[in-house]
Enzyme design. Sequence first.
Site, PDB file in Angstrom:
ATOM      1  N   ASN A 151       0.804  -1.239   0.000  1.00 44.15           N
ATOM      2  CA  ASN A 151       0.000   0.000   0.000  1.00 44.15           C
ATOM      3  C   ASN A 151       0.832   1.283   0.000  1.00 44.15           C
ATOM      4  O   ASN A 151       0.447   2.276  -0.593  1.00 44.15           O
ATOM      5  CB  ASN A 151      -1.007  -0.017   1.156  1.00 44.15           C
ATOM      6  CG  ASN A 151      -0.353  -0.123   2.502  1.00 44.15           C
ATOM      7  OD1 ASN A 151       0.799  -0.558   2.615  1.00 44.15           O
ATOM      8  ND2 ASN A 151      -1.063   0.262   3.532  1.00 44.15           N
ATOM      9  N   LYS A 174      12.695  -6.899   0.901  1.00 45.43           N
ATOM     10  CA  LYS A 174      11.831  -7.516  -0.119  1.00 45.43           C
ATOM     11  C   LYS A 174      10.519  -6.740  -0.184  1.00 45.43           C
ATOM     12  O   LYS A 174       9.707  -6.783   0.734  1.00 45.43           O
ATOM     13  CB  LYS A 174      11.503  -8.974   0.209  1.00 45.43           C
ATOM     14  CG  LYS A 174      10.778  -9.636  -0.966  1.00 45.43           C
ATOM     15  CD  LYS A 174      10.061 -10.917  -0.584  1.00 45.43           C
ATOM     16  CE  LYS A 174       8.603 -10.711  -0.266  1.00 45.43           C
ATOM     17  NZ  LYS A 174       7.754 -10.166  -1.343  1.00 45.43           N
ATOM     18  N   SER A 176       6.708  -5.944  -1.762  1.00 46.72           N
ATOM     19  CA  SER A 176       5.635  -6.811  -2.242  1.00 46.72           C
ATOM     20  C   SER A 176       5.819  -7.034  -3.739  1.00 46.72           C
ATOM     21  O   SER A 176       6.249  -6.145  -4.472  1.00 46.72           O
ATOM     22  CB  SER A 176       4.283  -6.151  -1.975  1.00 46.72           C
ATOM     23  OG  SER A 176       3.295  -6.818  -2.729  1.00 46.72           O
ATOM     24  N   VAL A 228      -1.965  -9.982   9.408  1.00 44.11           N
ATOM     25  CA  VAL A 228      -1.779 -10.686  10.680  1.00 44.11           C
ATOM     26  C   VAL A 228      -1.388 -12.145  10.437  1.00 44.11           C
ATOM     27  O   VAL A 228      -0.442 -12.660  11.047  1.00 44.11           O
ATOM     28  CB  VAL A 228      -3.078 -10.605  11.528  1.00 44.11           C
ATOM     29  CG1 VAL A 228      -2.963 -11.462  12.778  1.00 44.11           C
ATOM     30  CG2 VAL A 228      -3.395  -9.172  11.886  1.00 44.11           C
ATOM     31  N   GLY A 229      -2.092 -12.793   9.515  1.00 42.33           N
ATOM     32  CA  GLY A 229      -1.829 -14.222   9.256  1.00 42.33           C
ATOM     33  C   GLY A 229      -0.412 -14.442   8.759  1.00 42.33           C
ATOM     34  O   GLY A 229       0.281 -15.371   9.201  1.00 42.33           O
ATOM     35  N   THR A 230       0.051 -13.581   7.845  1.00 47.56           N
ATOM     36  CA  THR A 230       1.417 -13.716   7.348  1.00 47.56           C
ATOM     37  C   THR A 230       2.409 -13.409   8.472  1.00 47.56           C
ATOM     38  O   THR A 230       3.436 -14.085   8.603  1.00 47.56           O
ATOM     39  CB  THR A 230       1.671 -12.753   6.162  1.00 47.56           C
ATOM     40  OG1 THR A 230       0.525 -12.720   5.329  1.00 47.56           O
ATOM     41  CG2 THR A 230       2.869 -13.162   5.352  1.00 47.56           C
ATOM     42  N   GLU A 248       4.432  -5.020  11.902  1.00 44.77           N
ATOM     43  CA  GLU A 248       3.427  -3.960  11.681  1.00 44.77           C
ATOM     44  C   GLU A 248       2.285  -4.609  10.919  1.00 44.77           C
ATOM     45  O   GLU A 248       2.390  -4.839   9.712  1.00 44.77           O
ATOM     46  CB  GLU A 248       4.044  -2.815  10.872  1.00 44.77           C
ATOM     47  CG  GLU A 248       5.150  -2.059  11.587  1.00 44.77           C
ATOM     48  CD  GLU A 248       4.644  -1.260  12.770  1.00 44.77           C
ATOM     49  OE1 GLU A 248       3.477  -0.841  12.754  1.00 44.77           O
ATOM     50  OE2 GLU A 248       5.416  -1.068  13.715  1.00 44.77           O
ATOM     51  N   CYS A 282      -3.582   0.583   6.887  1.00 47.82           N
ATOM     52  CA  CYS A 282      -3.698  -0.331   8.033  1.00 47.82           C
ATOM     53  C   CYS A 282      -4.407   0.292   9.228  1.00 47.82           C
ATOM     54  O   CYS A 282      -5.103  -0.395   9.967  1.00 47.82           O
ATOM     55  CB  CYS A 282      -2.316  -0.817   8.450  1.00 47.82           C
ATOM     56  SG  CYS A 282      -1.155   0.532   8.707  1.00 47.82           S
ATOM     57  N   GLU A 461       7.616   1.278  14.959  1.00 46.83           N
ATOM     58  CA  GLU A 461       8.405   1.963  13.936  1.00 46.83           C
ATOM     59  C   GLU A 461       8.316   3.460  14.240  1.00 46.83           C
ATOM     60  O   GLU A 461       7.349   3.926  14.834  1.00 46.83           O
ATOM     61  CB  GLU A 461       7.859   1.675  12.531  1.00 46.83           C
ATOM     62  CG  GLU A 461       8.206   0.263  12.092  1.00 46.83           C
ATOM     63  CD  GLU A 461       8.001  -0.016  10.613  1.00 46.83           C
ATOM     64  OE1 GLU A 461       7.105   0.582   9.996  1.00 46.83           O
ATOM     65  OE2 GLU A 461       8.751  -0.862  10.074  1.00 46.83           O
TER      66      GLU A 461
HETATM   67  P1  NDP Z   1       0.808  -9.773   3.095  1.00 47.82           P
HETATM   68  O1  NDP Z   1       0.916 -10.247   4.491  1.00 47.82           O
HETATM   69  O2  NDP Z   1       0.071 -10.577   2.106  1.00 47.82           O
HETATM   70  O3  NDP Z   1       2.256  -9.555   2.464  1.00 47.82           O
HETATM   71  C1  NDP Z   1       3.227  -8.728   3.071  1.00 47.82           C
HETATM   72  C2  NDP Z   1       4.603  -9.119   2.553  1.00 47.82           C
HETATM   73  O4  NDP Z   1       4.948 -10.424   3.016  1.00 47.82           O
HETATM   74  C3  NDP Z   1       4.694  -9.185   1.035  1.00 47.82           C
HETATM   75  O5  NDP Z   1       5.967  -8.713   0.649  1.00 47.82           O
HETATM   76  C4  NDP Z   1       4.525 -10.664   0.768  1.00 47.82           C
HETATM   77  O6  NDP Z   1       5.046 -11.067  -0.463  1.00 47.82           O
HETATM   78  C5  NDP Z   1       5.316 -11.252   1.931  1.00 47.82           C
HETATM   79  N1  NDP Z   1       4.978 -12.614   2.301  1.00 47.82           N
HETATM   80  C6  NDP Z   1       3.869 -13.332   2.004  1.00 47.82           C
HETATM   81  N2  NDP Z   1       3.928 -14.545   2.601  1.00 47.82           N
HETATM   82  C7  NDP Z   1       5.099 -14.594   3.290  1.00 47.82           C
HETATM   83  C8  NDP Z   1       5.731 -15.581   4.119  1.00 47.82           C
HETATM   84  N3  NDP Z   1       5.166 -16.758   4.366  1.00 47.82           N
HETATM   85  N4  NDP Z   1       6.934 -15.299   4.671  1.00 47.82           N
HETATM   86  C9  NDP Z   1       7.512 -14.093   4.462  1.00 47.82           C
HETATM   87  N5  NDP Z   1       6.966 -13.120   3.680  1.00 47.82           N
HETATM   88  C10 NDP Z   1       5.771 -13.370   3.105  1.00 47.82           C
HETATM   89  O7  NDP Z   1       0.210  -8.282   3.205  1.00 47.82           O
HETATM   90  P2  NDP Z   1      -0.263  -7.340   2.010  1.00 47.82           P
HETATM   91  O8  NDP Z   1       0.901  -7.067   1.130  1.00 47.82           O
HETATM   92  O9  NDP Z   1      -1.504  -7.918   1.429  1.00 47.82           O
HETATM   93  O10 NDP Z   1      -0.593  -5.975   2.758  1.00 47.82           O
HETATM   94  C11 NDP Z   1      -1.828  -5.691   3.353  1.00 47.82           C
HETATM   95  C12 NDP Z   1      -1.744  -5.915   4.854  1.00 47.82           C
HETATM   96  O11 NDP Z   1      -0.679  -5.173   5.404  1.00 47.82           O
HETATM   97  C13 NDP Z   1      -2.980  -5.465   5.592  1.00 47.82           C
HETATM   98  O12 NDP Z   1      -3.342  -6.427   6.543  1.00 47.82           O
HETATM   99  C14 NDP Z   1      -2.534  -4.192   6.275  1.00 47.82           C
HETATM  100  O13 NDP Z   1      -3.266  -3.896   7.429  1.00 47.82           O
HETATM  101  C15 NDP Z   1      -1.105  -4.488   6.571  1.00 47.82           C
HETATM  102  N6  NDP Z   1      -0.327  -3.262   6.745  1.00 47.82           N
HETATM  103  C16 NDP Z   1       0.087  -2.910   8.002  1.00 47.82           C
HETATM  104  C17 NDP Z   1       0.758  -1.722   8.206  1.00 47.82           C
HETATM  105  C18 NDP Z   1       1.239  -1.313   9.569  1.00 47.82           C
HETATM  106  O14 NDP Z   1       2.113  -0.466   9.649  1.00 47.82           O
HETATM  107  N7  NDP Z   1       0.703  -1.847  10.657  1.00 47.82           N
HETATM  108  C19 NDP Z   1       1.034  -0.802   7.092  1.00 47.82           C
HETATM  109  C20 NDP Z   1       0.588  -1.291   5.829  1.00 47.82           C
HETATM  110  C21 NDP Z   1      -0.084  -2.477   5.674  1.00 47.82           C
HETATM  111  P3  NDP Z   1       4.140 -10.953  -1.798  1.00 47.82           P
HETATM  112  O15 NDP Z   1       3.085  -9.950  -1.579  1.00 47.82           O
HETATM  113  O16 NDP Z   1       5.121 -10.517  -2.820  1.00 47.82           O
HETATM  114  O17 NDP Z   1       3.574 -12.299  -2.011  1.00 47.82           O
END
Ligand code: NDP
Length: 487
Positions: A151, A174, A176, A228-230, A248, A282, A461
């Site tokens: 985002n 890394k 997204s 959260v799940g990731t 985060e 987020c 952060e």
């Molecule tokens: P994801 O959790 O899907 O992905 C985040 C990153 O993790 C991406 O680079 C992704 O790669 C990578 N990833 C995916 N699976 C794994 C794994 N098993 N091990 C290590 N890395 C992995 O989040 P989104 O990109 O969909 O972002 C949206 C989410 O982020 C929302 O829940 C939002 O609330 C949260 N967010 C939180 C913020 C905060 O500061 N608290 C700020 C911004 C967003 P790839 O996408 O390339 O597959």
Amino acid sequence: MTTPVYQNFINGDFLKNQSGETFAVKNPATDDVIYHVEVADSFVQNAAIESAKQGFAVWSAMAPIERSRILLKAVALLRERNDLLAKIEVLDTGKPWQEAECVDVQTGADVIEYFAGLAPAQVGQQQMVGEDFYYTRKEPLGICAGIGAWNYPLQIACWKSGPALAAGNALIFKPSEETPLGAIKLAEIFTEAGVPAGVFNVVQGAAEVGQWLTHSPDIEKVSFTGEVGTGKKVVASAAGTLKDVTMELGGKSPLLVFEDADISQAVSAAMLGNFYTQGEICTNCTRIYVHKSVYQQFIDELKTRTEQNIVAGDPLDPSVNFGALISKNHHNLVMGYIEKGISEGATLLTGGKALRPESAPNGYFVAPTVFTDCTDDMTIVKEEIFGPVMSVLVFEDEDDVIRRANDTHLGLAAGVFTKDIKRAHRVIHQMQAGICWINSYGNSPAEMPVGGYKQSGIGRENGIETLDHYTQTKSIYVGMTDIESPF
Ligand code: NDP
């Protein structure tokens, strides 16, 4: 038409992978492939670690003030190239130029500037213990990993690299897979500013590349932004080598609007906290609790302003203030939540449909959507949607609304609107959330620590305390007297 192919950025330069594997990146506003990126295969991964080791040796040995000067050069370059970088963010994310031009690059640059300033100010302690004494040193961790969401791609890369590099670490980042270009541009800027080769490497790819980072025994810490799940998977994987983690994660944040609030201001906050970056933020206040006595006034103004003031369309058009969602998949997910809201009995006040703006007919647009008559048990009220979907709920009693607002496993943010100064602080002190606003919503200056309570995160952060997440304390005891030994 051929599109550019970007390589991984390793050891101060682009590095071709050996597998030849690439992935395509689409502009969410047009559905067109705009470029390809090489996946970080094992050859690139090994090179990233080797160069980070060498980069760390050079960078950590530099005087902090020298690191600071170099980082400040990078800040100047970021600001100089604001428009170029902002355009990359618009094309990668689908967000409006109007936002990217004044927020994304600037808030990234601000954070690097802030930590560059703090780098030489980090001091240890010294204390006498009898005639002996000890002192402490703040030492960098070594090689850290950053994993970013889509985002705010460049901003996230800056928020992680600022403190990591200021403290003397090397960082392998890394981005997204949906938004990989901003981090590459940041790597070029760091190199141009004089950051030694290997100190900031960018590896590209999807989950597998992230998993490699979280497993690698050479990496001391992972700073993750995402779902959260990731985040849970990352923590579990990082446990294998007992890495430090900062998380985060997502939110489902409440905004409480009391009967004495400035209603127009509260509507502004609700709209910013649900429709800015087309709802993909987020900290968004996706649960709006409005006092019964001002509920009708609130939703009347909200409906009028949402229907009259939101301009969806080609995000590069400066008059557009509402962009496209990141992907077709995410678009479908958000539409699925809207259908669920309707089927579970919420009233659609406005929106609730996909949009096909004339200037961007193939983009992944969802209309700004407001549900009223929401109840606490509805799926749209409980789960993070990460799209422009607001749920409005009614309350009458202060204690009861505090209980309802806190009744979630998430705790990223919260807000309150009231003119009663005592109530404002009393209520906000009871919110189980890490980032709170009184009569405001969404601002996040570099100086202010941000992070989640409960399952919304670990660590912080920004703000001074973040440097502690990128350093470790070494204690050194100095004997000034003879050792008394029974042996
Ligand atoms: P994801 O959790 O899907 O992905 C985040 C990153 O993790 C991406 O680079 C992704 O790669 C990578 N990833 C995916 N699976 C794994 C794994 N098993 N091990 C290590 N890395 C992995 O989040 P989104 O990109 O969909 O972002 C949206 C989410 O982020 C929302 O829940 C939002 O609330 C949260 N967010 C939180 C913020 C905060 O500061 N608290 C700020 C911004 C967003 P790839 O996408 O390339 O597959």
